[in-house]
Design a protein around this motif. Structure first.
Motif, short mmCIF file in Angstrom:
data_model
loop_
_atom_site.label_atom_id
_atom_site.label_comp_id
_atom_site.label_asym_id
_atom_site.label_seq_id
_atom_site.Cartn_x
_atom_site.Cartn_y
_atom_site.Cartn_z
N UNK A 246 -35.01 -43.06 37.35
CA UNK A 246 -35.85 -42.28 36.32
C UNK A 246 -35.39 -41.88 35.01
N UNK B 100 -34.44 -44.61 32.70
CA UNK B 100 -35.81 -45.27 32.03
C UNK B 100 -36.29 -44.30 31.01
N UNK C 36 -33.70 -44.64 27.95
CA UNK C 36 -34.00 -46.24 27.41
C UNK C 36 -35.26 -46.01 26.42
N UNK C 37 -36.13 -44.93 26.69
CA UNK C 37 -37.29 -44.81 25.90
C UNK C 37 -36.96 -43.99 24.75
N UNK D 99 -37.84 -54.11 37.33
CA UNK D 99 -38.10 -53.59 35.96
C UNK D 99 -36.83 -52.85 35.26
N UNK E 41 -35.47 -52.45 31.21
CA UNK E 41 -34.89 -51.38 30.65
C UNK E 41 -33.44 -51.71 30.19
#
Lengths: 476, 349
Positions: B196, B199, B202-203, B229, B234
């Motif tokens: 998590x 993720x 990576x944003x 995913x 990612x």
């Protein structure tokens, strides 16, 4: 042949997830299709890069998109369209059957909903004319222009419209249809039992010439739904009163909660109450009583007992019928627990003094009924002795209404927020008071069922004002 | 010698160690006096069923000194605590085990993804966890240093249990923000984190452009679609991905590289013979379940520092066949035990 599979559509591109759910016949449990599910991270990524979806729509004029919408309506109603990514197609009849089997809606109601959706698309020009109050739509194409001799300019409030759709009624999809003609991509999280209508609409739009990039179809979990709402610049909220209450003051959201729609009758018209029964019954029971525009309360100054009894006699006779029966009036429940919940909520309310289930004596059995493995709720008319009773202002996903007797002078102070009110009166003073009320979203004056909507007036929110804002402009 | 023979030999040596007064710890010596003598009863790993399940409350209720083997007496030990619980934590003591585990793990990751000498960043639970020292040791073994950004999983669990999802999200953002700052200002090529947090990071920035070439991930459930995913979106198929399964009591189980046939289902293999994972029938835990069937994860730890027979993890997994280079069973698609029946608090970490 293999089972149909509905993929996620990421800017129109199919994506088959490793996580899938099965959508089943609500009566037999037979699996009718699998539907890919994605995690919230995929939705976040796609929305953060939604700009090119909007750019794809901007290549078209609003006029072109209106024509595409019209064609999409025809295709939705009549064409064999792609159904998933495994080579299946879906005829209109297959759509009707599949939707009926998973949602519980009888065929006759699915057809009625299909017609409504098609009407919204076929009348898109009228719809936009109503929403924009006659704006020359080239103003949207160019960004500025004139309206009624005044310079006007509109800019988009969002790059996409987020939708977490309910499963209760397919016609609810007509709410987002203007977004395409208004050049706004949609990010749709379909209802679990009803992915069919948004998927078919998207296929119809694409077949009609709309850019596929404009369509996001994201079956997802609770977290993913939250991201659709949060990250879309504008989003429609559907839900119960508690859900809607969380969002109602935020301009980013347009809330579609319970309608609490009503029929009110003035002193001047109440003596002819027997003539009003058919209209009242239709308003309560059309579309299986599943819509927010169904009447859920009948408010009268006199004859409360007689009206309740007449309605109960008329509606109480409704029995579950096979979904293919043209006379079917009741919708099955895809989720039998929902039916149990509603049944027990009504029963709990009836235990409080001051309410009587008048339908009980006219029913051919208990409220909760079963037919061929499907679960149904027969209509319920509750006579309440005051608006303070728990059951007086409730809305359930079945034909349900209270009948409350209130002096005309008190009606407007009692009814509370109401999505649609049909006021049966010719008394100018009463009409003036009703017109002044800020509690009524859509008003019908006279013998008009609450379920009747007009394409040139929004009955709940204004999609154009939601997706565009006006700015002042000077161009040298 | 087969893997099974190696395991039995290692088991006998471990039993001998822990149940001999000159080397064993007070807890097991006392246990032996009240139960049976494993030195005579246990000959092969199959005999381990004679032990009852290890009770993890012992690690919470007893003083850590009871676990000190006589042979280690007088040597200060590390006290490591388990992940995300609240209240008095469970503690495992240790000296060199984590170094052994992570030195071995270093041989399983490629120089392409974790260049020797290239700096690491650990973004995840540090504090009293074994993982913090382990990751630094792993970096050091590879000639590298490591930056750290802490995440307190106990706080996150509390937030989620209290339904303070917004605060949990803010906290995750706070952690990922700090990592982004490090990546923007320092040259880092290797990353340890949780899925998590990866993720979330990576944003905030392009991880590959920031210099990351390999990600070593562990901490929570990674089901196939989520792995896909991570790999495809990612890490954009450009960064090496090394999922692991582990905890303070076991060490870490490495995964075998994914093949197309795996369909993103990750299988982990315990660091046998130091730890053994079995996937057992929850109703009859002596029996393992059939291959490719769900069961509860049972862990046995067999080192000179720590002996823990038949501990039932709070996880379930699919039992998988041995796969090269591992000659023993694997565990796949690990998720919280009862995940299909109950909502389990896992949170952001």
């Amino acid at each position: 042949m293999s089972l149909p599979h509905l993929p996620v559509l990421r800017k129109g591109v199919p994506y088959e997830s490793l996580d899938k759910i099965e959508v089943k016949d609500h009566r037999t449990g037979e699996v009718l299709a699998t539907v890919s599910q994605v995690n919230a991270g995929i939705i976040r990524r796609d929305i953060s890069r939604i700009g090119d979806a909007r750019a794809a729509l901007k290549k078209f004029t609003c006029e072109q998109l209106i024509e595409i919408s019209k064609k999409a309506g025809e295709l939705f109603l009549t064409a064999e369209l792609p159904f998933g990514d495994k080579g299946h197609t879906q005829t209109p009849q297959q759509y009707i059957e599949t939707l009926s089997r998973t949602s519980g809606l009888p065929h006759v109601m699915v057809k009625m909903n299909m017609a409504k959706v098609n009407d919204a698309l076929a009348n898109m020009r009228t719809v936009l004319n109503g929403l924009t109050r006659g704006l020359d739509l080239s103003v949207i194409d160019i960004g500025f222009g004139e309206q009624a001799g005044c310079p006007v300019s509109y800019y988009p409030t969002t790059n996409c419209l987020g939708l977490v759709m309910p499963s209760n009624s397919p016609a609810v999809n007509s709410l987002w249809l203007p977004a395409i003609a208004l050049k706004t991509p949609v990010i749709i999280k379909p209802g679990r039992e009803e992915p069919w209508t948004p998927y078919r609409l998207i296929q119809a739009f694409i077949a009609a010439g709309a850019p596929k990039e404009a369509f996001g179809f994201y079956p997802t979990d609770h977290e993913g739904s939250g991201e659709v709402m949060k990250l879309s610049g504008r989003a429609l909220i559907f839900g119960d009163a508690n859900t809607v209450a969380q969002y109602k003051d935020n301009p980013k959201f347009e809330c579609h909660g319970p309608g609490f729609s009503k029929i009110i009758v003035g002193d001047d018209e109440i003596e002819r109450w027997p003539e009003l029964i058919d209209l009242m019954a239709l308003s309560i029971s059309a579309n299986g009583g599943r819509s927010c525009i169904n009447a859920s309360a009948i408010v009268v100054p006199k004859y409360g007992d007689e009206i309740a009894d007449a309605l109960a006699k008329k509606l109480g006779a409704f029995d579950p019928l096979p979904p293919t029966d043209e006379n079917a009036k009741l919708s099955g429940f895809a989720n039998a627990k929902m039916a149990e919940f509603i049944d027990s909520a009504i029963e709990a309310g009836l235990k409080e003094p001051g309410a009587e289930d008048v339908t009980a004596k006219y029913r051919n059995g208990p409220r909760k009924a079963e037919l061929d493995g499907g679960v149904y709720l027969r209509p319920t008319i509750v006579r309440c002795d005051s608006f303070n009773h728990t059951l007086a202002n409730k809305e359930y996903l079945c034909p349900y209404a209270s009948v409350v007797q209130v002096p005309q002078s008190e009606i407007l102070s009692k009814i509370g927020p109401s999505l649609v009110v049909t006021a049966i009166t010719k008394d100018p003073k009463f009409i003036e008071e009703i017109l002044d009320s800020d509690l009524i979203e859509r008003l019908n004056i006279g013998m008009i069922p609450t379920g009747k909507i007009s394409w040139n007036q929004p009955h709940e929110g204004n999609m154009f004002e939601f997706l565009y804002k006006r700015r002042s402009i000077e161009v040298a | 010698m087969t893997a099974s023979e190696k395991l039995d030999a290692h088991l006998l040596e471990t039993i001998q160690w822990h149940f001999s007064p000159e080397t064993g710890c007070p807890f097991w010596l006392e246990w032996m006096s009240k139960n049976f003598d494993p030195k005579t009863e246990i000959k092969t790993f199959a005999d381990m069923k004679k032990f009852p399940h290890f009770q993890d409350e012992w690690l919470r209720d007893l003083q850590p000194e009871v676990w000190v083997p006589a042979a280690y007496k007088g040597r200060p030990f590390n006290i490591f605590e388990t992940g995300g619980t609240t209240g008095m934590p469970k503690q495992r003591i240790g000296w060199e085990d984590y170094k052994t585990d992570y030195s071995e793990f270093s041989t399983k990751i490629s120089d392409e993804h974790f260049p020797k000498g290239g700096a690491w960043l650990m973004m995840g639970p540090t504090g009293p966890r074994r993982l913090r020292l382990a990751i630094e040791h792993l970096a050091n073994v590879r000639g590298s240093s490591c930056y750290f950004i802490d995440l307190d999983p106990r706080f996150v669990k509390k937030l989620i249990t209290n339904k303070q999802f917004d605060v949990a999200k803010q906290y995750m953002e706070h952690v990922a923000d700090q990592a982004a700052v490090i990546l923007k200002n320092r040259k880092v090529s290797g990353l340890f984190t949780t899925p998590k947090l990866l993720e979330a990071l990576s944003e905030k920035l392009d991880i590959h452009a920031a210099g990351i070439r390999g990600v070593f991930c562990g901490g929570t459930t990674m089901l196939p679609q989520y792995v896909r995913f991570i790999v495809e979106e990612v890490l954009e198929n450009k960064i090496g991905f090394y999922p692991t399964y582990g905890n303070t009591l076991m060490g870490l189980a490495a995964s075998v590289p994914l093949t197309p046939e795996d369909n993103y289902s990750i299988t982990y293999y315990a660091p046998q013979p130091r730890a053994v994972l079995r996937v057992v029938n929850p109703e009859k835990t002596e029996d393992t379940v059939d291959y490719d069937t769900w069961g509860r994860v049972e862990l046995t730890t067999l080192t000179k520092e720590f002996f823990m027979p038949r501990f039932l993890e709070r996880d379930e997994a699919l039992r998988r066949h041995p796969r090269a280079p591992y000659e023993w069973d694997g565990v796949a698609e690990v998720r919280p035990f009862g995940a299909m029946e109950n909502k389990i608090v896992e949170g952001v970490y």
